[in-house]
Design a protein around this motif. Structure first.
Motif, PDB file in Angstrom:
ATOM      1  N   PHE A 317     -33.702 -25.036  20.926  1.00 57.86           N
ATOM      2  CA  PHE A 317     -33.511 -24.312  22.181  1.00 57.86           C
ATOM      3  C   PHE A 317     -34.785 -23.573  22.593  1.00 57.86           C
ATOM      4  N   LEU A 318     -34.810 -23.146  23.854  1.00 57.56           N
ATOM      5  CA  LEU A 318     -35.947 -22.417  24.403  1.00 57.56           C
ATOM      6  C   LEU A 318     -35.569 -20.973  24.685  1.00 57.56           C
ATOM      7  N   ASN A 319     -36.483 -20.062  24.396  1.00 58.30           N
ATOM      8  CA  ASN A 319     -36.190 -18.648  24.665  1.00 58.30           C
ATOM      9  C   ASN A 319     -36.133 -18.336  26.159  1.00 58.30           C
ATOM     10  N   SER A 320     -36.592 -19.265  26.989  1.00 60.99           N
ATOM     11  CA  SER A 320     -36.561 -19.059  28.444  1.00 60.99           C
ATOM     12  C   SER A 320     -35.293 -19.626  29.083  1.00 60.99           C
ATOM     13  N   ASP A 321     -34.362 -20.082  28.264  1.00 60.37           N
ATOM     14  CA  ASP A 321     -33.157 -20.749  28.771  1.00 60.37           C
ATOM     15  C   ASP A 321     -31.908 -19.918  28.467  1.00 60.37           C
ATOM     16  N   PRO A 322     -31.587 -18.932  29.325  1.00 61.43           N
ATOM     17  CA  PRO A 322     -30.405 -18.102  29.081  1.00 61.43           C
ATOM     18  C   PRO A 322     -29.100 -18.848  29.318  1.00 61.43           C
ATOM     19  N   ILE A 323     -29.144 -19.956  30.054  1.00 63.11           N
ATOM     20  CA  ILE A 323     -27.911 -20.705  30.339  1.00 63.11           C
ATOM     21  C   ILE A 323     -27.352 -21.297  29.054  1.00 63.11           C
ATOM     22  N   THR A 324     -28.211 -22.004  28.319  1.00 65.15           N
ATOM     23  CA  THR A 324     -27.761 -22.600  27.057  1.00 65.15           C
ATOM     24  C   THR A 324     -27.410 -21.524  26.041  1.00 65.15           C
ATOM     25  N   ARG A 325     -28.215 -20.457  26.010  1.00 63.45           N
ATOM     26  CA  ARG A 325     -27.909 -19.350  25.081  1.00 63.45           C
ATOM     27  C   ARG A 325     -26.490 -18.826  25.327  1.00 63.45           C
ATOM     28  N   TYR A 326     -26.135 -18.691  26.593  1.00 59.36           N
ATOM     29  CA  TYR A 326     -24.822 -18.163  26.994  1.00 59.36           C
ATOM     30  C   TYR A 326     -23.707 -19.151  26.651  1.00 59.36           C
ATOM     31  N   LEU A 327     -23.889 -20.411  27.012  1.00 57.63           N
ATOM     32  CA  LEU A 327     -22.832 -21.394  26.833  1.00 57.63           C
ATOM     33  C   LEU A 327     -22.661 -21.808  25.373  1.00 57.63           C
TER      34      LEU A 327
END
Length: 615
Positions: A317-327
């Motif tokens: 994952f990427l630290n700039s991707d809050p969408i995936t972090r959330y889901l």
């Protein structure tokens, strides 16, 4: 106490510290003004920061010498505070400019606050940012924030004493400014071009995340092994035979399109890494058989590339991707990498994550050596198009042989991004094996022949990395998948609610047509209602998680004007300006809402179909 109130992070950084008397001494110039004496610890000699006769006159002459670029700029990055003489004169002469103040030498600042009252100067409203210290993270955050806030012309001022006393620091800072400027422009371009594609890819790829391995179990799996990060530059072709000899001796990591060249030369990498959402990246993999290749992807990747799940497919994952972090309900235990402008950055981090003892670059040329763009075998872009790109390139960069290669702003942006990553991860064993490529700051030279000699006693079967993947990696548990499904369902409902909230903001501005001659009381009520509907949208937690990545360009635009606009007295003209300011953001939210609604519906439909099929 002033710093504790106004600059708490700087206060925490310098509290209870004293200037080092072996480095700094306070003296007085002949006109009585305090001065800094900077001591060279190697020679024992010293240099005065300001004129030892009359700092005031020196500063006045400096001010007169400033060029038109600085005089006309609305925003100025001001490097160097010293005792504040230059900054005070600058703000007095140009009170309308916004200042981004950076003091790299904390020793100077510690000495200054003991001898000079800086509270009024540092309290001036023109100072938007103040940062202290040479820590690369401080510098990076300061520059990133600066570029986000700029809304007009920009210039850099570096005090003369810093160029004299710290030439290497100044050179690194100027490189950092160019790097961050290029990154900022590149990121804005990326956000514009891939807004739709990112929304689709990130959501659609959740399905593949649930079917593939997490990269997490690969942490420290290759300790003691060197890694070779392979790029697509011309030097790869020159070193292909040496690279083949490293199979089984090093972890060969193909970054992006370099996999085409490797497979064409019958060299299967141990790991391929991909991240790019573009259709051009889809063309890279379209005709390749990824089945036998361990493949690490990131959720932004073009979703068609990973439609067919292969036996060794993994994700991080990427630290700039809050969408995936959330889901995906991510935690610190998940493999979350820094976002960079090039897939090479993710390949480097993969090597470090696996615990490799050195990282060697080949094909990472960041230029056009011998007027060529790619190594033979990289065929996803038309040859004539590549020739035009090389022909139009007007920049030059130092190569490893001491000469210069033609390059472009895009290539330099990728180079700076990689160099910033190397600087952040303070690892001593980065090597550049390219015999013709650009110099990569932070690396030492080492040929692949030398690496082969170092590894001559290592011999592993060709399939060793695949065996490692199968032995260590595992799929998500049923409980984790259940939590992710609930997150997806809630996110879909939240997007529908965000559409309603956006429509409410839109409806509120439609009222303006009949308010040109409205009373002040009615205008004030309009603003009170606006604050309610606006905060209802902006403060809605799922909105921050699902939208901010995709609307960052438009949000940054609004942020630049927001405080100044809101501070104005309520009026009809302010209403109109407010509507014009937020219109691009509202437009972006509507576009993203449409993309997200479609993507969530497709994702939920696919997951439910698979669930029914499995039962």
């Amino acid at each position: 106490m002033f710093l504790r109130r106004h600059y708490p992070q700087i206060y925490a950084y310098i509290r209870n510290r004293q200037p080092d008397p072996s480095r700094i001494e306070m003296i007085s110039s002949r006109n009585g003004q305090p001065n800094l004496l900077v001591i060279n610890q190697e020679t024992g000699g010293s240099i005065a920061f300001y004129s030892q006769y009359n700092p005031e006159r020196e500063v006045a002459e400096w001010l007169d010498s400033l060029g038109e670029t600085v005089r006309q700029a609305e925003h100025v990055l001001f490097c160097g505070l010293g005792l504040g003489y230059h900054l005070q004169a600058f703000i007095d002469a140009f009170p309308g400019k916004t200042i981004y103040l950076y003091e790299p030498e904390d020793e100077y600042f510690l000495a200054a606050i003991e001898k000079v009252d800086l509270t009024k100067l540092l309290g001036r409203k023109q100072i938007a940012i103040f940062a202290v210290g040479r820590d690369p993270n401080v510098q990076r955050q300061m520059l990133e924030t600066t570029f986000k806030l700029i809304k007009g012309s920009f210039a850099v001022v570096i005090l003369p004493a810093y160029r004299k006393l710290h030439p290497q620091m100044v050179e690194k800072l100027e490189t950092g400014i160019r790097s961050n400027a290029n990154d900022f422009i590149t990121n804005l371009h990326t956000l514009t071009v891939f807004q739709k594609q990112w929304a689709i890819n990130i959501i659609q790829n959740i399905e593949q995340n649930l079917k593939t391995y997490s990269f997490s179990p690969m942490r420290n799996a290759c300790q003691g092994m060197p890694a070779v990060v392979v790029g697509s530059g011309p030097s790869l072709e020159m070193e292909m035979e040496q690279l083949k000899k490293l199979k089984g001796r090093a972890v060969i990591i193909a970054a992006g399109s370099s996999i085409q060249a490797l497979l064409r030369h019958n060299l299967e990498p141990d790991l391929a890494v991909s991240i790019d959402p573009s259709s051009a990246n889809f063309e890279v993999y379209r005709h390749l058989d990824l089945g036998p290749v361990p493949f690490l992807y990131f959720p932004t990747i073009h979703h068609k590339i990973i439609e067919r799940v292969t036996p060794y497919m993994m994700h991080a994952f990427l630290n700039s991707d809050p969408i995936t972090r959330y889901l995906m309900d991510l935690t610190e235990e998940d493999p979350i990498f820094d976002s960079t402008s090039t897939v090479t950055g993710q390949a480097i981090q993969a090597a470090l994550y696996m615990g490799c003892n050195q990282v060697v670059f080949i094909g990472q040329d960041f230029s056009y050596p011998n007027e060529r763009y790619y190594a033979a075998g990289v065929t996803h872009v038309d040859e004539e198009q590549l020739e035009r790109r090389v022909y139009r390139a007007e920049q030059y960069v130092l190569n490893v042989n001491g000469g210069k290669n033609r390059t472009s702003n895009d290539m330099l942006a990728l180079k700076y991004s990689v160099e910033a990553l190397l600087n952040k991860y303070n690892f001593e064993h980065y090597y550049n094996a390219s015999p013709i490529g650009a110099v990569i700051e932070g690396t030492k030279l080492k040929t692949l022949k030398q690496l082969n000699e170092e590894c001559k006693d290592i011999a592993r079967p060709a399939e060793w990395f695949k065996t490692l993947v199968k032995k260590r990696c595992e799929f998500y548990s049923g409980e984790k998948k259940s939590r992710i499904m609930k997150n997806i369902q809630y996110a879909k409902l939240s997007v529908d609610e965000i559409k309603q909230k956006t429509d409410e903001v839109d409806d509120h501005f439609k009222e303006l047509s009949g308010m040109r001659n409205a009373s002040q009381a009615k205008i004030d009520r309009w603003y009170a209602d606006f604050e309610r509907v606006w905060s209802g949208l902006m403060d809605f937690e799922p909105f921050r998680h699902l939208y901010f990545l995709l609307i960052q360009r438009e949000f940054n635009y609004v942020q630049r004007y927001w405080l100044e606009l809101i501070a104005r007295p309520n009026s009809f003209e302010k209403m109109m300006d407010l509507g014009k300011t937020i219109a691009p953001l509202i437009g972006a939210i509507k576009r993203v809402t449409f993309y997200l609604q479609e993507s969530f519906e497709r994702l939920i439909h696919n997951l439910e179909d698979k669930k029914e099929a499995s039962t």
